[in-house]
Scaffold this motif. Structure first.
Motif, PDB file in Angstrom:
ATOM      1  N   PHE A 169    -104.116  -7.859  -1.350  1.00 23.11           N
ATOM      2  CA  PHE A 169    -104.643  -9.253  -1.338  1.00 23.11           C
ATOM      3  C   PHE A 169    -103.700 -10.276  -0.876  1.00 23.11           C
ATOM      4  N   PRO A 170    -103.410 -10.612   0.437  1.00 20.43           N
ATOM      5  CA  PRO A 170    -102.401 -11.691   0.715  1.00 20.43           C
ATOM      6  C   PRO A 170    -102.519 -13.030  -0.046  1.00 20.43           C
ATOM      7  N   HIS A 171    -101.442 -13.361  -0.920  1.00 23.79           N
ATOM      8  CA  HIS A 171    -101.188 -14.720  -1.352  1.00 23.79           C
ATOM      9  C   HIS A 171    -100.149 -15.252  -0.688  1.00 23.79           C
ATOM     10  N   HIS A 172    -100.061 -16.839  -0.752  1.00 19.70           N
ATOM     11  CA  HIS A 172     -99.311 -17.545  -0.069  1.00 19.70           C
ATOM     12  C   HIS A 172     -98.617 -18.631  -1.228  1.00 19.70           C
TER      13      HIS A 172
ATOM     14  N   GLY B 266    -108.945 -17.929 -15.687  1.00 21.58           N
ATOM     15  CA  GLY B 266    -109.264 -16.918 -15.212  1.00 21.58           C
ATOM     16  C   GLY B 266    -109.286 -16.992 -13.766  1.00 21.58           C
ATOM     17  N   LYS B 267    -108.601 -18.100 -13.154  1.00 23.64           N
ATOM     18  CA  LYS B 267    -108.878 -18.432 -11.813  1.00 23.64           C
ATOM     19  C   LYS B 267    -108.435 -17.264 -10.892  1.00 23.64           C
ATOM     20  N   SER B 268    -107.193 -16.978 -10.987  1.00 24.98           N
ATOM     21  CA  SER B 268    -106.673 -15.689  -9.990  1.00 24.98           C
ATOM     22  C   SER B 268    -107.411 -14.576  -9.951  1.00 24.98           C
ATOM     23  N   ASP B 269    -107.965 -14.051 -11.104  1.00 25.62           N
ATOM     24  CA  ASP B 269    -108.888 -12.980 -11.227  1.00 25.62           C
ATOM     25  C   ASP B 269    -110.394 -13.378 -10.419  1.00 25.62           C
ATOM     26  N   VAL B 270    -110.768 -14.504 -10.543  1.00 28.83           N
ATOM     27  CA  VAL B 270    -111.812 -14.717 -10.064  1.00 28.83           C
ATOM     28  C   VAL B 270    -111.790 -14.807  -8.475  1.00 28.83           C
ATOM     29  N   ALA B 271    -110.536 -15.340  -7.974  1.00 27.88           N
ATOM     30  CA  ALA B 271    -110.150 -15.442  -6.433  1.00 27.88           C
ATOM     31  C   ALA B 271    -110.217 -14.085  -6.059  1.00 27.88           C
ATOM     32  N   LEU B 272    -109.379 -13.018  -6.683  1.00 29.82           N
ATOM     33  CA  LEU B 272    -109.381 -11.827  -6.313  1.00 29.82           C
ATOM     34  C   LEU B 272    -110.767 -11.068  -6.035  1.00 29.82           C
ATOM     35  N   SER B 273    -111.732 -11.339  -6.955  1.00 24.22           N
ATOM     36  CA  SER B 273    -112.981 -10.867  -7.048  1.00 24.22           C
ATOM     37  C   SER B 273    -113.650 -11.481  -5.855  1.00 24.22           C
ATOM     38  N   LEU B 274    -113.358 -12.648  -5.402  1.00 23.35           N
ATOM     39  CA  LEU B 274    -114.108 -13.322  -4.059  1.00 23.35           C
ATOM     40  C   LEU B 274    -113.556 -12.344  -2.759  1.00 23.35           C
ATOM     41  N   LEU B 275    -112.200 -12.168  -2.955  1.00 22.06           N
ATOM     42  CA  LEU B 275    -111.649 -11.480  -1.803  1.00 22.06           C
ATOM     43  C   LEU B 275    -112.501 -10.211  -1.392  1.00 22.06           C
ATOM     44  N   LYS B 276    -113.007  -9.570  -2.342  1.00 20.98           N
ATOM     45  CA  LYS B 276    -114.038  -8.393  -2.293  1.00 20.98           C
ATOM     46  C   LYS B 276    -115.259  -8.696  -1.494  1.00 20.98           C
ATOM     47  N   ARG B 277    -115.879 -10.046  -1.669  1.00 21.08           N
ATOM     48  CA  ARG B 277    -116.658 -10.565  -0.904  1.00 21.08           C
ATOM     49  C   ARG B 277    -116.564 -11.466   0.392  1.00 21.08           C
ATOM     50  N   VAL B 278    -115.729 -11.781   0.601  1.00 13.01           N
ATOM     51  CA  VAL B 278    -115.417 -12.452   1.721  1.00 13.01           C
ATOM     52  C   VAL B 278    -113.956 -12.384   2.448  1.00 13.01           C
ATOM     53  N   LYS B 279    -113.851 -12.647   4.035  1.00 15.60           N
ATOM     54  CA  LYS B 279    -112.608 -12.233   4.460  1.00 15.60           C
ATOM     55  C   LYS B 279    -111.898 -13.604   4.202  1.00 15.60           C
TER      56      LYS B 279
ATOM     57  N   GLU C  61    -107.655 -15.340   2.233  1.00 11.00           N
ATOM     58  CA  GLU C  61    -106.648 -15.194   1.630  1.00 11.00           C
ATOM     59  C   GLU C  61    -106.430 -16.355   0.684  1.00 11.00           C
ATOM     60  N   ILE C  62    -105.437 -16.192  -0.320  1.00  4.24           N
ATOM     61  CA  ILE C  62    -105.393 -17.225  -1.466  1.00  4.24           C
ATOM     62  C   ILE C  62    -104.026 -17.910  -1.220  1.00  4.24           C
ATOM     63  N   ILE C  63    -104.338 -19.023  -1.497  1.00  3.69           N
ATOM     64  CA  ILE C  63    -103.248 -20.103  -1.509  1.00  3.69           C
ATOM     65  C   ILE C  63    -102.747 -20.557  -2.888  1.00  3.69           C
ATOM     66  N   SER C  64    -101.643 -20.254  -3.623  1.00  3.56           N
ATOM     67  CA  SER C  64    -101.565 -20.373  -4.812  1.00  3.56           C
ATOM     68  C   SER C  64    -101.002 -22.009  -4.867  1.00  3.56           C
ATOM     69  N   ALA C  65    -101.939 -22.634  -5.764  1.00  2.00           N
ATOM     70  CA  ALA C  65    -101.232 -24.223  -6.041  1.00  2.00           C
ATOM     71  C   ALA C  65    -101.005 -24.261  -7.369  1.00  2.00           C
ATOM     72  N   ASP C  66     -99.982 -23.686  -7.850  1.00  2.00           N
ATOM     73  CA  ASP C  66     -99.043 -23.408  -9.120  1.00  2.00           C
ATOM     74  C   ASP C  66     -97.772 -23.852  -8.860  1.00  2.00           C
ATOM     75  N   SER C  67     -97.330 -24.860  -9.570  1.00  4.58           N
ATOM     76  CA  SER C  67     -95.956 -25.662  -9.516  1.00  4.58           C
ATOM     77  C   SER C  67     -95.007 -24.837  -9.873  1.00  4.58           C
ATOM     78  N   ARG C  68     -95.327 -23.751 -11.074  1.00  2.92           N
ATOM     79  CA  ARG C  68     -94.239 -22.800 -11.215  1.00  2.92           C
ATOM     80  C   ARG C  68     -94.291 -21.596 -10.566  1.00  2.92           C
ATOM     81  N   GLN C  69     -95.148 -21.416 -10.224  1.00  3.16           N
ATOM     82  CA  GLN C  69     -95.144 -19.575  -9.335  1.00  3.16           C
ATOM     83  C   GLN C  69     -94.476 -20.002  -8.107  1.00  3.16           C
ATOM     84  N   ILE C  70     -94.160 -20.972  -7.872  1.00  4.58           N
ATOM     85  CA  ILE C  70     -93.323 -21.216  -6.500  1.00  4.58           C
ATOM     86  C   ILE C  70     -91.759 -20.638  -6.695  1.00  4.58           C
ATOM     87  N   TYR C  71     -91.172 -20.447  -7.764  1.00  2.74           N
ATOM     88  CA  TYR C  71     -89.944 -20.110  -8.174  1.00  2.74           C
ATOM     89  C   TYR C  71     -89.768 -18.590  -8.404  1.00  2.74           C
TER      90      TYR C  71
END
Length: 332
Positions: free
Chosen positions: A68-71, A25-38, A40-50
């Motif tokens: 919610f910006p993702h990189h 549940g890493k992504s969902d937790v990160a999205l929840s955090l973006l409601k609390r702080v200003k 952006e998310i940087i994805s460290a997933d070697s498959r989602q780059i494709y």
């Protein structure tokens, strides 16, 4: 107490890293955090780059990414080469820019080597020695990957401890570096200087039985959402099954079904089994990092509970994060 933080004049020097096994549940937790702080998310997933590999990698939807910006998602085609060193370079540039904009960079993912490339730097290594690689591949065909794994263990026990005996690509690369330079790849990785300070690393984990149940449900959902059609489309576009991108869990097993090697039922069984194995390898990788503060999901079942706990950790470890707080709970 609810309250909005005033923008500070000082630049934010902070990085939050969220790691853990697939399905935690890493992504969902990160999205929840973006409601609390200003931030952006940087994805460290070697498959989602494709690009075009969405269902099998469980990417966050485009709609959510617009809000919610993702990189570092969808940055290369499935037949392009991309490595951890390149990822680290790109991620660091994004982190620096976000910090200048007074935003919290949140590095999120389960690809340990990608995370290491950002946090500690990584040895890029010599260029490919194709002749040597072919020789090593030939040995695998004759004697099996475990034979090469034993070879690696003899010359680089540190790397062998982090590489699965069946991970032919990484075994070959580690042996290639040793044969080319005379020193193990783990030696060079240790020479890489620490890249970042002011970093908090948080790890998420469920009890094994719970995690495995989540993984099985997740695979079933991928099938319902059209995983077979996605893999078939990739093959039709000319992306061969031997590409590193197509060797990912969920893709190589469905390719086996589409090529008539086994039934769909067997393919699904293999996807679930290999995803469980992947989760175990990811946990073993991250367990070796003493910097990680672990959060047991049973104690914080909802994403909001977890993000609240992370806020407590952040404010204690990095008080400067107050600059970017949107709101905090009373208990934070």
């Amino acid at each position: 107490m609810l309250g909005f933080a005033r923008r500070a004049n000082n630049l934010l020097k902070a990085l939050l890293v969220i790691v853990g096994p697939t399905g935690v549940g890493k992504s969902d937790v990160a999205l929840s955090l973006l409601k609390r702080v200003k931030g952006e998310i940087i994805s460290a997933d070697s498959r989602q780059i494709y690009r075009g590999m969405n269902i099998g990698t469980d990417k966050v939807s485009r709609e959510i990414r617009k809000k919610f910006p993702h990189h570092l998602i969808d940055i290369v085609d499935p037949d392009e080469t991309f490595n951890a060193a390149q990822f680290g370079e790109r991620a660091k540039l994004i982190i620096e820019r976000l910090q200048k904009e007074n935003k919290l960079p949140i590095l999120v993912g389960g690809s340990g080597l990608y995370v290491r490339a950002v946090i500690d730097g990584i040895f890029a290594g010599p260029g490919a020695n194709w002749q040597l690689r072919e020789e090593l591949k030939a040995k695998i065909k004759i004697k099996g990957s475990k034979f090469l794994y034993r070879m690696l263990k003899e010359v680089d026990e540190v790397s062998a401890s982090h590489i699965h005996p069946n991970d032919e690509r990484r075994i070959i690369r580690a042996l290639e570096v040793y044969r080319t330079t005379g020193k193990p790849i783990s030696y060079y990785q240790k020479q890489s200087p620490s890249a970042l300070t002011h970093t908090v690393m948080v790890g998420l984990k469920w009890e094994r039985a719970t995690l495995y149940r989540i993984i099985e449900q997740r695979v079933d959902k991928m099938l319902e959402n059209g995983l077979v059609d996605e893999v078939e489309s990739l093959l039709e576009k000319g992306y061969g099954e031997n590409l590193p991108s197509m060797q990912g869990v969920g893709y190589r097993q469905i390719v086996g079904y589409l090529k008539g090697r086994y039934s769909l039922e067997e393919a699904v069984r293999l996807v679930k089994r290999d995803t469980r194995r992947l989760a175990k390898r990811q946990l073993n990788w991250f367990k070796g990092d003493s910097r990680i503060i672990w959060i047991q999901r049973e104690q914080y079942p909802s994403c909001e509970d977890v993000s609240g706990k992370i806020m407590q950790i952040l404010l204690k470890k990095l008080p400067q994060v107050k600059q970017v707080i949107r709101f905090v709970d009373k208990q934070s």
